[in-house]
Write an enzyme that holds these catalytic residues in place. Structure first.
Site, mmCIF file in Angstrom:
data_model
loop_
_atom_site.group_PDB
_atom_site.id
_atom_site.type_symbol
_atom_site.label_atom_id
_atom_site.label_comp_id
_atom_site.label_asym_id
_atom_site.label_seq_id
_atom_site.Cartn_x
_atom_site.Cartn_y
_atom_site.Cartn_z
ATOM 1 N N HIS A 58 -29.751 -25.909 11.591
ATOM 2 C CA HIS A 58 -30.720 -26.251 12.647
ATOM 3 C C HIS A 58 -30.417 -27.633 13.216
ATOM 4 C CE1 HIS A 58 -35.081 -25.885 14.189
ATOM 5 N NE2 HIS A 58 -34.611 -27.016 14.699
ATOM 6 N N HIS A 60 -29.960 -29.688 17.389
ATOM 7 C CA HIS A 60 -30.078 -29.546 18.851
ATOM 8 C C HIS A 60 -28.911 -30.295 19.495
ATOM 9 C CE1 HIS A 60 -34.272 -27.912 18.899
ATOM 10 N NE2 HIS A 60 -34.261 -28.458 17.694
ATOM 11 N N GLN A 154 -37.949 -24.609 24.954
ATOM 12 C CA GLN A 154 -38.638 -25.834 24.535
ATOM 13 C C GLN A 154 -39.930 -26.093 25.328
ATOM 14 O OE1 GLN A 154 -37.391 -29.521 22.704
ATOM 15 N NE2 GLN A 154 -39.451 -28.710 22.509
ATOM 16 N N HIS A 212 -39.017 -22.210 16.429
ATOM 17 C CA HIS A 212 -39.764 -23.397 16.021
ATOM 18 C C HIS A 212 -41.213 -22.950 15.818
ATOM 19 C CE1 HIS A 212 -36.213 -25.412 17.369
ATOM 20 N NE2 HIS A 212 -36.720 -26.623 17.156
ATOM 21 N N GLU A 215 -44.875 -26.636 14.585
ATOM 22 C CA GLU A 215 -44.371 -28.010 14.404
ATOM 23 C C GLU A 215 -45.436 -28.965 14.917
ATOM 24 O OE1 GLU A 215 -40.624 -28.981 16.250
ATOM 25 O OE2 GLU A 215 -40.469 -30.883 15.177
ATOM 26 N N ASP A 311 -31.733 -31.193 12.525
ATOM 27 C CA ASP A 311 -32.593 -31.126 13.701
ATOM 28 C C ASP A 311 -32.092 -32.045 14.827
ATOM 29 O OD1 ASP A 311 -34.676 -30.002 15.130
ATOM 30 O OD2 ASP A 311 -36.208 -31.367 14.360
HETATM 31 ZN ZN LIG Z 1 -35.748 -28.244 16.106
#
Ligand SMILES: [Zn+2]
Length: 433
Positions: A58, A60, A154, A212, A215, A311
């Site tokens: 995981h 980005h 996102q 996701h 979170e 992440d």
């Molecule tokens: Zn993430």
């Protein structure tokens, strides 16, 4: 047929003495006390520990390295990070995304990682530019590292009309996995719709799902239960991963236990991202502050697969990081209070076997027939490798050495009189090692 490579004098976990590992056509062909036979290349591990290469489940890659381009994240929260990122998302070209991603891919490789799953924003702000940038970087490094892309909304799907169509286009362009972020939608109904859109998209492309989930610190965030229900109703058991899951820590015990039992029944996999979530979550808490992790020990006790990801690297969410999974595992141990040997083993599996399981990697391990992706560590065992953050002496991808690291450190003595041995002989004041 000669072997392509034999790595000699390897120390292996759960095995006494040293062993040789022979590689043919990118696969481990033999592991034994002494492998005889012709070989095209030899590498002497010199008694160092050899592990399967690390796995990054995981990250980005479209956002890494953007911190210098953004305003400060003054609140330190997830929502402010998402907001300030719009600037770069709007203006970046694929080449710029690829160049930033490439820096972190190289860092990952030299630190022993040869498989990466990257979430990539797909929304009406950046369109398909982030995906194209990451795919460009992935192709550039395809010989060194396998990179999966997750099509990640996102900005939400319901609250960002046009995103569902863009996600479909992204999958058509070669996205590997369907992402999601249902808790970002305005209400529960929209979150449920969001999950339904993602599952149907995954079915259309026969793809895994990696979302996701929750979170947030809000104990009312319940999108994990929605995801589990949708996994079952779409027949997608064993193909769904839930990332982050921070709200779980704040749920009532009975509710959490029920959701975790349902998750096990649906074959759900989990990825925790302790580095970023330690930093982002609990910002509004008065003391005591929450740690931003799901119920790790409870999940491990229930036998749920829990992998561990980086992440973010050097972006608006997290200003640190080098995509080093050994560092991430160490942070994980601190964040989740993993300190006894079996717990430390779980943390090390979270960057190796469990992470490979999340990514659907086949042939992961050190047995004959597995892909010969290896990391040679300056340590005797994995717990010491973790404690010392051991030098990754060599990284091997499909039987070829793709990175090597040498370090030399010298201590310079200040007081000459301390530099004599017990017989009074002067000792060379330099201590090199
Ligand atoms: Zn993430």
């Amino acid at each position: 047929m000669p072997f392509d490579l034999v790595v000699r004098n390897c120390r292996l976990e759960n095995r006494d003495g040293l062993a040789d590992i022979a590689v043919s056509s990118g696969l481990i062909a033999r592991v034994g006390d002494r492998v005889d036979g012709e070989c095209r290349a030899e590498l002497d591990a010199g008694g160092r520990l050899v592990s399967s290469a690390f796995v990054q489940p995981h990250i980005h890659l479209d956002k890494v390295g953007t911190l210098p381009l953004l305003g400060q994240n003054r609140s330190g929260t997830l929502s402010e990070a998402i907001g300030i990122l719009h600037v770069t998302k709007r203006s970046a070209a694929p080449e710029q995304v690829a160049a930033r991603a490439a820096v972190v891919i190289r860092q990952a490789i030299v630190s022993g990682t040869t498989r990466i799953r990257s979430h990539v924003d797909v929304d009406t702000i950046g369109g398909l530019v982030p995906l194209r940038g990451v795919v460009q970087a992935a192709r550039q490094y395809a010989d060194l590292c396998e990179i999966q892309t997750v099509v990640f909304p996102q900005e939400g799907i319901i609250r960002d009309p046009g995103t569902a169509e863009l996600m479909d286009a992204a999958m058509r362009e070669g996205g590997d996995v369907v992402g999601g972020m249902p808790h970002w939608e305005p209400d529960e109904q929209a979150a449920r719709e969001h999950i339904g859109i993602c599952l149907r998209l995954a079915q259309r492309y026969d793809a895994d799902v990696d979302m996701h989930i929750d979170e947030t610190d809000d104990p009312g965030s319940r999108t994990l239960a929605m995801l589990i229900a949708a996994t079952a109703s779409h027949g997608w058991q064993g193909r769904v991963t839930a990332g982050h899951c921070c709200a779980m820590a704040a749920w009532e015990d009975d509710y959490a236990a029920q959701v975790l039992a349902d998750a096990a029944a649906a074959g759900l996999r989990f990825v925790t991202n302790p580095a970023t979530n330690l930093l982002l979550q609990g910002r509004a808490d008065r003391e005591p502050k929450r740690r931003g992790l799901p119920r790790i020990k409870q999940m491990l006790a229930a036998g749920l697969p829990v992998a561990c990801g980086q992440d973010c690297v050097h972006d608006g969410f997290y200003p640190f990081g080098t995509a080093d999974q050994l560092q991430v595992a160490l942070i994980f141990c601190h964040a989740a209070q993993l300190s006894v040997p079996s717990e430390i083993d779980a943390a090390l599996s979270a960057i190796r076997h469990t992470a490979a399981h999340v990514m659907g990697v086949r042939g992961y391990g050190l047995e004959p027939g597995c892909t010969a992706d290896l990391v040679v560590l300056d340590a005797d065992n994995m717990h010491e490798a973790l404690r010392l953050q051991a030098v990754r002496r060599w990284v091997i991808r499909r039987g070829s050495v793709v990175a090597s690291t040498h370090t030399t450190t010298t201590i310079h003595r200040i007081h000459r009189e301390t530099s004599r041995d017990h017989l009074g002989n002067e000792i060379d004041p330099r201590i090199t090692g």
